[in-house]
Design a protein around this motif. Sequence first.
Motif, PDB file in Angstrom:
ATOM      1  N   PRO A 189       4.820  14.583   8.390  1.00 36.41           N
ATOM      2  CA  PRO A 189       4.036  14.876   7.177  1.00 36.41           C
ATOM      3  C   PRO A 189       4.925  15.242   6.004  1.00 36.41           C
ATOM      4  O   PRO A 189       5.904  15.972   6.148  1.00 36.41           O
ATOM      5  N   GLY A 190       4.590  14.705   4.842  1.00 31.30           N
ATOM      6  CA  GLY A 190       5.345  15.002   3.632  1.00 31.30           C
ATOM      7  C   GLY A 190       6.553  14.118   3.415  1.00 31.30           C
ATOM      8  O   GLY A 190       7.193  14.196   2.358  1.00 31.30           O
ATOM      9  N   ALA A 191       6.889  13.273   4.395  1.00 29.66           N
ATOM     10  CA  ALA A 191       8.023  12.360   4.220  1.00 29.66           C
ATOM     11  C   ALA A 191       7.696  11.349   3.109  1.00 29.66           C
ATOM     12  O   ALA A 191       6.528  11.075   2.833  1.00 29.66           O
ATOM     13  N   ALA A 192       8.721  10.797   2.495  1.00 31.80           N
ATOM     14  CA  ALA A 192       8.546   9.979   1.294  1.00 31.80           C
ATOM     15  C   ALA A 192       7.752   8.695   1.542  1.00 31.80           C
ATOM     16  O   ALA A 192       7.791   8.109   2.621  1.00 31.80           O
ATOM     17  N   CYS A 193       7.015   8.292   0.503  1.00 31.45           N
ATOM     18  CA  CYS A 193       6.352   6.996   0.501  1.00 31.45           C
ATOM     19  C   CYS A 193       6.911   6.134  -0.637  1.00 31.45           C
ATOM     20  O   CYS A 193       6.363   5.084  -0.946  1.00 31.45           O
ATOM     21  N   THR A 194       7.970   6.581  -1.247  1.00 27.23           N
ATOM     22  CA  THR A 194       8.687   5.818  -2.269  1.00 27.23           C
ATOM     23  C   THR A 194      10.153   5.739  -1.862  1.00 27.23           C
ATOM     24  O   THR A 194      10.590   6.427  -0.939  1.00 27.23           O
ATOM     25  N   GLY A 195      10.884   4.878  -2.542  1.00 27.92           N
ATOM     26  CA  GLY A 195      12.305   4.757  -2.232  1.00 27.92           C
ATOM     27  C   GLY A 195      12.603   3.930  -1.018  1.00 27.92           C
ATOM     28  O   GLY A 195      13.740   3.909  -0.531  1.00 27.92           O
ATOM     29  N   GLY A 196      11.590   3.219  -0.512  1.00 22.51           N
ATOM     30  CA  GLY A 196      11.794   2.366   0.656  1.00 22.51           C
ATOM     31  C   GLY A 196      11.834   0.900   0.286  1.00 22.51           C
ATOM     32  O   GLY A 196      12.312   0.537  -0.797  1.00 22.51           O
ATOM     33  N   LEU A 197      11.284   0.072   1.150  1.00 26.23           N
ATOM     34  CA  LEU A 197      11.264  -1.379   0.912  1.00 26.23           C
ATOM     35  C   LEU A 197      10.068  -1.727   0.031  1.00 26.23           C
ATOM     36  O   LEU A 197       8.961  -1.276   0.280  1.00 26.23           O
ATOM     37  N   ASP A 198      10.313  -2.539  -0.979  1.00 29.86           N
ATOM     38  CA  ASP A 198       9.234  -2.946  -1.884  1.00 29.86           C
ATOM     39  C   ASP A 198       9.283  -4.455  -2.006  1.00 29.86           C
ATOM     40  O   ASP A 198       9.936  -5.002  -2.894  1.00 29.86           O
ATOM     41  N   LYS A 199       8.577  -5.151  -1.117  1.00 31.49           N
ATOM     42  CA  LYS A 199       8.665  -6.606  -1.051  1.00 31.49           C
ATOM     43  C   LYS A 199       7.924  -7.249  -2.205  1.00 31.49           C
ATOM     44  O   LYS A 199       6.797  -6.822  -2.484  1.00 31.49           O
ATOM     45  N   ASN A 213       8.608  -2.252   9.216  1.00 25.98           N
ATOM     46  CA  ASN A 213       8.732  -1.340   8.067  1.00 25.98           C
ATOM     47  C   ASN A 213       7.401  -0.643   7.777  1.00 25.98           C
ATOM     48  O   ASN A 213       7.373   0.529   7.397  1.00 25.98           O
ATOM     49  N   ALA A 214       6.308  -1.380   7.974  1.00 27.77           N
ATOM     50  CA  ALA A 214       4.988  -0.800   7.751  1.00 27.77           C
ATOM     51  C   ALA A 214       4.718   0.344   8.729  1.00 27.77           C
ATOM     52  O   ALA A 214       4.140   1.371   8.355  1.00 27.77           O
ATOM     53  N   VAL A 215       5.123   0.171   9.957  1.00 29.77           N
ATOM     54  CA  VAL A 215       4.928   1.228  10.958  1.00 29.77           C
ATOM     55  C   VAL A 215       5.651   2.507  10.553  1.00 29.77           C
ATOM     56  O   VAL A 215       5.144   3.612  10.757  1.00 29.77           O
ATOM     57  N   ASP A 219       0.604   1.353  -2.973  1.00 29.72           N
ATOM     58  CA  ASP A 219       1.241   0.045  -3.183  1.00 29.72           C
ATOM     59  C   ASP A 219       0.366  -1.098  -2.684  1.00 29.72           C
ATOM     60  O   ASP A 219      -0.262  -1.011  -1.624  1.00 29.72           O
ATOM     61  N   VAL A 220       0.353  -2.174  -3.467  1.00 31.17           N
ATOM     62  CA  VAL A 220      -0.434  -3.364  -3.151  1.00 31.17           C
ATOM     63  C   VAL A 220       0.514  -4.530  -2.906  1.00 31.17           C
ATOM     64  O   VAL A 220       1.327  -4.877  -3.766  1.00 31.17           O
ATOM     65  N   TYR A 221       0.416  -5.135  -1.713  1.00 31.74           N
ATOM     66  CA  TYR A 221       1.228  -6.298  -1.364  1.00 31.74           C
ATOM     67  C   TYR A 221       0.298  -7.491  -1.177  1.00 31.74           C
ATOM     68  O   TYR A 221      -0.667  -7.419  -0.416  1.00 31.74           O
ATOM     69  N   THR A 222       0.586  -8.575  -1.856  1.00 37.12           N
ATOM     70  CA  THR A 222      -0.283  -9.747  -1.793  1.00 37.12           C
ATOM     71  C   THR A 222       0.214 -10.800  -0.792  1.00 37.12           C
ATOM     72  O   THR A 222      -0.428 -11.825  -0.600  1.00 37.12           O
TER      73      THR A 222
END
Length: 216
Positions: A206-216, A123-125, A113-116
């Motif tokens: 490890p293996g926990a999701a990197c989708t389905g979270g906050l998407d600013k 949330n990033a942590v 994901d790219v955030y500008t």
Amino acid sequence: MAAAKNQNSPANARRAKLEEARRKERARERRGRLITIGASVAVVLALVAGGGYLVYQANEKEKKEEQAKTSPVTGERSWDDLGREHVATKVDYPMNPPVGGDHNQVWMNCNADVYTSEIPKENAVHSLEHGAVWVTYNDKAPEADVKALTEKVKSTPYSFISPVKDQKEPLMLSAWGKQVTVKSASDARVGQFFTKYVQGPQTPEPGAACTGGLDK
């Protein structure tokens, strides 16, 4: 005399020409077979050589990746005993960008994901806890480097990039408990950091999701 005439008869001449034509045809066929065999051997040798080269390249890549994973990252800073509680308030992290500690229960999406614009650090942590690498930059970062690192992130699951205006250095890479400042996008430590810490051994979940979270 009759025998000599017989040998020079038109019929004999035709047979001689036909035999000569057949001899030349057989010679052409032999040359053709030799050329075909030679070409086939060349193709087989090229395939064997090419296959050997590909195997060599794969082995070399594996060796480099293993070396990247086991070698220390020059200039890297590490932190241990980081908190992992879920909180709903702002957190005063001792490092910037933060590399761990208590965090929001919702992670930032980190699937390339790219955030500008700036994202919430809490949330990033949480994304780092899931094994993501976070690329950050400030206003002093060269545009070309930001663009190159953005492309790197776009091709790497479990990574994300965003600006952090108040960070001390122009270009920084963070993982859970790990952080390094790099000189440019072409710095060899960029590739090593990604190889070593994307879903690396430092990952608490490890293996926990990197989708389905906050998407600013």
